[in-house]
Scaffold this active site. Structure first.
Site, PDB file in Angstrom:
ATOM      1  N   LYS A 198       6.173   6.913   7.331  1.00 33.36           N
ATOM      2  CA  LYS A 198       5.700   6.056   8.418  1.00 33.36           C
ATOM      3  C   LYS A 198       6.876   5.532   9.229  1.00 33.36           C
ATOM      4  CE  LYS A 198       1.971   4.223   5.563  1.00 33.36           C
ATOM      5  NZ  LYS A 198       1.506   3.052   4.826  1.00 33.36           N
TER       6      LYS A 198
ATOM      7  N   HIS B 281       0.825  -1.206   0.000  1.00 30.43           N
ATOM      8  CA  HIS B 281       0.000   0.000   0.000  1.00 30.43           C
ATOM      9  C   HIS B 281       0.862   1.259   0.000  1.00 30.43           C
ATOM     10  CE1 HIS B 281      -2.870  -2.721   2.461  1.00 30.43           C
ATOM     11  NE2 HIS B 281      -3.081  -2.897   1.174  1.00 30.43           N
TER      12      HIS B 281
ATOM     13  N   ASP C 109      -6.615  -6.424  -1.719  1.00 30.99           N
ATOM     14  CA  ASP C 109      -5.180  -6.644  -1.910  1.00 30.99           C
ATOM     15  C   ASP C 109      -4.910  -7.706  -2.976  1.00 30.99           C
ATOM     16  OD1 ASP C 109      -4.612  -4.713  -0.068  1.00 30.99           O
ATOM     17  OD2 ASP C 109      -3.911  -6.078   1.491  1.00 30.99           O
TER      18      ASP C 109
ATOM     19  N   TYR D 209       1.840   1.701  13.474  1.00 32.07           N
ATOM     20  CA  TYR D 209       2.626   2.633  12.677  1.00 32.07           C
ATOM     21  C   TYR D 209       2.157   4.063  12.848  1.00 32.07           C
ATOM     22  CZ  TYR D 209      -1.093   1.479   9.251  1.00 32.07           C
ATOM     23  OH  TYR D 209      -2.290   1.229   8.626  1.00 32.07           O
TER      24      TYR D 209
END
Length: 181
Positions: free
Chosen positions: A72, A62, A170, A132
């Site tokens: 991140k 992603h 996904d 995250y």
């Protein structure tokens, strides 16, 4: 905190200093000033996310597009994952290159993932709790992705593909070529 450069430009493996005694352990999971001193990068994080996954769950690859791209810092609170990043920045010397690291609740390593990278992980333990920090807010209209088994990226997940558990979304992500042409 110890910071190691990965083979990908601007992507760092963070190894926190762990203090252990008869009571357990203590570690500092984030220190903005120290991270900036060690990497030269100073990001302001505005959102924390957490996911819980079972063995074999693969989430990714992603990314957020354009002006809403996100930096991140990712880590595992509980369990073990194979964490994978890919440099999607066309002007980068490591464009289209990938890097993977084991993140778990024993080594407590973290990965600094800069803007313009794709990211995914595969749970290798019975259960994982993955956290995250993001330096921008999630915007559904700006999300993108690349299929986990893209032939051009050739990521070695070191896991039987028929045992992977993916969301329908996904499983149907585009290839690298489809996403970037």
């Amino acid at each position: 905190m110890q910071v190691e450069e990965t083979p990908l430009k601007d992507c760092f493996l963070i190894k926190p200093k762990i203090f252990e005694d008869h009571r357990g352990i203590f570690l500092e999971t984030y220190h903005r000033k120290r991270l900036a001193e060690l990497t030269g990068i100073d990001a302001e994080f505005v959102q924390d996310n957490q996911s819980v996954s079972s063995y074999g769950v693969l989430r990714g690859l992603h990314y957020q597009k354009g002006e809403f791209a996100q930096t991140k810092i990712v880590r595992v609170i509980f369990g073990k994952v194979l964490d994978v990043v890919v440099d999607l920045r066309p002007d980068s010397p490591t464009f289209r290159k990938t890097y993977s690291a084991i993140l778990d609740d024993e080594n407590l390593h973290q990965l600094y993932v800069p803007k313009g990278f794709g990211h995914g992980f595969l749970t290798l333990s019975e259960k994982s709790v993955f956290a995250y920090k993001c330096d921008d807010y999630y915007r559904p209209g700006s999300e993108g992705g690349i299929i986990y088994n893209d032939p051009d990226l050739n990521i070695d997940w070191n896991f039987p593909e028929n045992e992977m558990i993916l969301s329908e979304k996904d499983r149907n992500l585009p290839t690298f070529k489809e996403a970037f042409q």
